[in-house]
Design a protein around this motif. Structure first.
Motif, PDB file in Angstrom:
ATOM      1  N   ALA A  28     -10.878 -14.765 -10.396  1.00 41.88           N
ATOM      2  CA  ALA A  28     -10.517 -14.480  -8.998  1.00 41.88           C
ATOM      3  C   ALA A  28     -10.028 -13.032  -8.871  1.00 41.88           C
ATOM      4  CB  ALA A  28      -9.438 -15.457  -8.526  1.00 41.88           C
ATOM      5  N   ALA A  29      -9.230 -12.600  -9.851  1.00 39.92           N
ATOM      6  CA  ALA A  29      -8.707 -11.226  -9.803  1.00 39.92           C
ATOM      7  C   ALA A  29      -9.842 -10.220  -9.990  1.00 39.92           C
ATOM      8  CB  ALA A  29      -7.622 -11.043 -10.858  1.00 39.92           C
ATOM      9  N   ALA A  30     -10.769 -10.560 -10.907  1.00 40.24           N
ATOM     10  CA  ALA A  30     -11.896  -9.641 -11.155  1.00 40.24           C
ATOM     11  C   ALA A  30     -12.746  -9.492  -9.898  1.00 40.24           C
ATOM     12  CB  ALA A  30     -12.745 -10.168 -12.316  1.00 40.24           C
ATOM     13  N   GLU A  31     -12.884 -10.582  -9.169  1.00 41.27           N
ATOM     14  CA  GLU A  31     -13.701 -10.529  -7.952  1.00 41.27           C
ATOM     15  C   GLU A  31     -13.107  -9.576  -6.911  1.00 41.27           C
ATOM     16  OE1 GLU A  31     -15.104 -14.094  -5.388  1.00 41.27           O
ATOM     17  OE2 GLU A  31     -15.470 -14.547  -7.512  1.00 41.27           O
ATOM     18  N   VAL A  32     -11.766  -9.606  -6.778  1.00 41.89           N
ATOM     19  CA  VAL A  32     -11.173  -8.702  -5.782  1.00 41.89           C
ATOM     20  C   VAL A  32     -11.074  -7.275  -6.314  1.00 41.89           C
ATOM     21  CG1 VAL A  32      -9.828 -10.424  -4.513  1.00 41.89           C
ATOM     22  CG2 VAL A  32      -8.752  -9.202  -6.398  1.00 41.89           C
ATOM     23  N   ALA A  33     -11.121  -7.122  -7.661  1.00 41.64           N
ATOM     24  CA  ALA A  33     -10.879  -5.787  -8.245  1.00 41.64           C
ATOM     25  C   ALA A  33     -11.819  -4.736  -7.653  1.00 41.64           C
ATOM     26  CB  ALA A  33     -11.028  -5.855  -9.763  1.00 41.64           C
ATOM     27  N   ALA A  34     -13.077  -5.098  -7.481  1.00 40.79           N
ATOM     28  CA  ALA A  34     -14.061  -4.123  -7.007  1.00 40.79           C
ATOM     29  C   ALA A  34     -13.766  -3.675  -5.569  1.00 40.79           C
ATOM     30  CB  ALA A  34     -15.462  -4.724  -7.097  1.00 40.79           C
ATOM     31  N   GLY A  35     -12.992  -4.474  -4.844  1.00 39.37           N
ATOM     32  CA  GLY A  35     -12.728  -4.113  -3.439  1.00 39.37           C
ATOM     33  C   GLY A  35     -11.319  -3.606  -3.209  1.00 39.37           C
ATOM     34  N   LEU A  36     -10.627  -3.226  -4.301  1.00 39.39           N
ATOM     35  CA  LEU A  36      -9.207  -2.859  -4.145  1.00 39.39           C
ATOM     36  C   LEU A  36      -8.988  -1.501  -3.478  1.00 39.39           C
ATOM     37  CD1 LEU A  36      -7.483  -4.327  -7.345  1.00 39.39           C
ATOM     38  CD2 LEU A  36      -7.237  -5.072  -4.978  1.00 39.39           C
ATOM     39  N   ASN A  37     -10.066  -0.761  -3.202  1.00 37.65           N
ATOM     40  CA  ASN A  37      -9.905   0.471  -2.414  1.00 37.65           C
ATOM     41  C   ASN A  37      -9.588   0.154  -0.957  1.00 37.65           C
ATOM     42  OD1 ASN A  37     -12.570  -0.604  -2.488  1.00 37.65           O
ATOM     43  ND2 ASN A  37     -13.293   1.166  -1.309  1.00 37.65           N
ATOM     44  N   ARG A  38      -9.853  -1.084  -0.557  1.00 41.14           N
ATOM     45  CA  ARG A  38      -9.603  -1.500   0.831  1.00 41.14           C
ATOM     46  C   ARG A  38      -8.292  -2.271   0.928  1.00 41.14           C
ATOM     47  NH1 ARG A  38     -12.955   1.681   3.592  1.00 41.14           N
ATOM     48  NH2 ARG A  38     -15.050   1.577   2.745  1.00 41.14           N
ATOM     49  N   TYR A  39      -7.662  -2.208   2.092  1.00 41.01           N
ATOM     50  CA  TYR A  39      -6.467  -3.024   2.327  1.00 41.01           C
ATOM     51  C   TYR A  39      -6.853  -4.508   2.313  1.00 41.01           C
ATOM     52  CZ  TYR A  39      -3.603   0.974   3.676  1.00 41.01           C
ATOM     53  OH  TYR A  39      -2.885   2.139   3.665  1.00 41.01           O
ATOM     54  N   LEU A  85       5.579  -6.633   7.475  1.00 34.62           N
ATOM     55  CA  LEU A  85       4.924  -5.352   7.221  1.00 34.62           C
ATOM     56  C   LEU A  85       3.411  -5.571   7.339  1.00 34.62           C
ATOM     57  CD1 LEU A  85       7.097  -4.213   4.196  1.00 34.62           C
ATOM     58  CD2 LEU A  85       7.134  -3.284   6.513  1.00 34.62           C
ATOM     59  N   PRO A  86       2.669  -4.537   7.672  1.00 33.08           N
ATOM     60  CA  PRO A  86       1.268  -4.775   8.012  1.00 33.08           C
ATOM     61  C   PRO A  86       0.436  -5.387   6.877  1.00 33.08           C
ATOM     62  CG  PRO A  86       1.810  -2.423   8.094  1.00 33.08           C
ATOM     63  CD  PRO A  86       3.094  -3.157   7.950  1.00 33.08           C
ATOM     64  N   TYR A  87       0.719  -5.015   5.637  1.00 33.06           N
ATOM     65  CA  TYR A  87      -0.083  -5.558   4.524  1.00 33.06           C
ATOM     66  C   TYR A  87       0.858  -6.053   3.441  1.00 33.06           C
ATOM     67  CZ  TYR A  87      -3.648  -2.854   6.913  1.00 33.06           C
ATOM     68  OH  TYR A  87      -4.498  -2.344   7.856  1.00 33.06           O
ATOM     69  N   HIS A  88       1.578  -7.123   3.712  1.00 31.66           N
ATOM     70  CA  HIS A  88       2.635  -7.498   2.761  1.00 31.66           C
ATOM     71  C   HIS A  88       2.106  -8.257   1.544  1.00 31.66           C
ATOM     72  CE1 HIS A  88       2.289 -11.103   5.192  1.00 31.66           C
ATOM     73  NE2 HIS A  88       3.066 -11.765   4.371  1.00 31.66           N
TER      74      HIS A  88
END
Ligand code: PLP
Length: 353
Positions: free
Chosen positions: A41-52, A246-249
């Motif tokens: 699950a973490a690897a899947e989000v890793a590629a998109g971590l440049n985005r909020y 906060l906007p992205y807590h």
């Protein structure tokens, strides 16, 4: 500053000891399967971590609503009823930011969870305190009298309560709800450990827009390191929380890991049965040893009574067993661990006694 004086910061020492029974964590970590699922699950989000991240944590809230529906069938909760944050501590802070603040008051029934008064004061809310009975329950009439005396904006009821382990019958919660002019928060951090026949306050949610039930993945879910707490309430409550958050807590990683944990909920919660049995054995053993032990619906037991509890606490620590010096002055709290950890606790305590 003056208002905060006397409220020590959260004081559980993080000591490196062989047997840590001091912060009510689940001693059984995630299974190999779950560790793998979390990694994926973490690897899947890793590629998109440049985005909020998704600032509304929509998918996670849907999963949590579905989980709560299995916990308390018929509560009929959807994502619109659920809100999530970094641990239930942050949930409590957001509640107080929304419903407390200068000129407002929060009421608790002590002994109870020490962070309720601390976060209350940090949000410049006034803390007022009523007391639990000698058996650590709350008498409904006394509770209503305290509510009528203080007219609090927020009432904290913790069930099962920390550090006493005792759960509240729904009648107490209903009586407080009927009398309270503001919000009633039932902190259910330990709900999954409750004994057969102890209902969750989730059953009272329909038709009660001033009730908030808080939960956490830190205890039964064995995910204290993830920092994921959540609440169930009327959607209007969540609208109020949107004004203060906060906007992205919640990070994308937290959301993904928490979703993987909920998806493996059955596996994680399997440890709950083991811990409940271990808890009941512990209460029985303490009483056989001639000690007092409070009834527990949680994964810890408050026991005593000791004229010098520091001596017992220190004696246990000297033998590698860390418990918690918390609650009424002559009592100590021990978290339920694995059978080996509990054996170490019993041996050490017998030596000291
Ligand atoms: N509520 C109660 C009653 C607790 O005992 C705790 C932790 O010990 C919490 C809330 C906070 O848990 P977390 O912030 O890890 O979700």
């Amino acid at each position: 500053r003056d208002d905060l004086r006397g409220t020590e910061p959260y004081g559980a020492p993080q000591l490196d000891v062989p047997v840590a029974l001091n912060t009510n964590e689940n001693p059984y970590g995630p299974s190999e399967r779950l560790v793998k699922a979390i990694g994926e699950a973490a690897a899947e989000v890793a590629a998109g971590l440049n985005r909020y991240p998704d600032r509304d944590a929509t998918a996670l809230r849907e999963d949590l609503a579905a989980f709560l529906d299995t916990d308390t069938p018929g509560a009929g909760l959807t994502a619109a009823n659920v809100w999530a944050a970094n641990g239930s501590n942050e949930i409590i802070q957001q509640i107080l930011q929304a419903f407390g603040g200068p000129g407002r008051t929060a009421l608790g029934f002590e002994p109870s969870y020490s962070m309720h008064p601390i976060i209350t004061r940090v949000t410049a809310t006034t803390w007022v305190n009523a007391h639990r009975d000698a058996d650590f329950g709350i008498d409904p009439e006394a509770a209503v009298a305290a509510v009528e005396r203080h007219r609090p904006d927020v009432v904290f009821l913790t069930s099962p309560n920390n550090p006493t382990g005792t759960a509240l019958p729904p009648q107490v919660i209903e009586a407080v709800l009927a009398a309270a002019p503001g919000m009633v928060v039932v902190d259910e951090a330990y709900a999954e450990f409750r004994r057969e026949g102890t209902p969750s306050a989730l059953t009272l949610l329909p038709g009660n827009p001033r009730l908030i039930v808080t939960r956490t993945m830190s205890k039964a879910f064995a995910m204290a390191g993830t920092r994921l707490g959540y609440l169930a309430a009327d959607p209007a409550v969540i609208d109020a929380l949107l004004l203060v958050r906060l906007p992205y807590h919640l990070s994308a990683v937290t959301q993904a890991v928490a979703r993987a944990a909920v998806a493996h909920g059955d596996e994680l919660l399997a440890t709950v049965d083991l811990l409940r049995r271990e808890r009941d054995d512990l209460v029985a053993w303490l009483r056989r040893e001639g000690l007092a032990a409070a009834d527990s619906d949680a994964n810890f037991v408050l026991f005593g009574t000791f004229p010098d509890r520091r001596r017992i606490w220190q004696g246990l620590l000297d033998r590698g067993v860390l418990i918690r010096e918390v609650g009424p002055p002559e009592w100590l709290r021990v978290t339920v661990g694995t059978p080996d950890e509990m054996a170490a606790f019993r041996t050490a305590l017998k030596e000291i006694l």
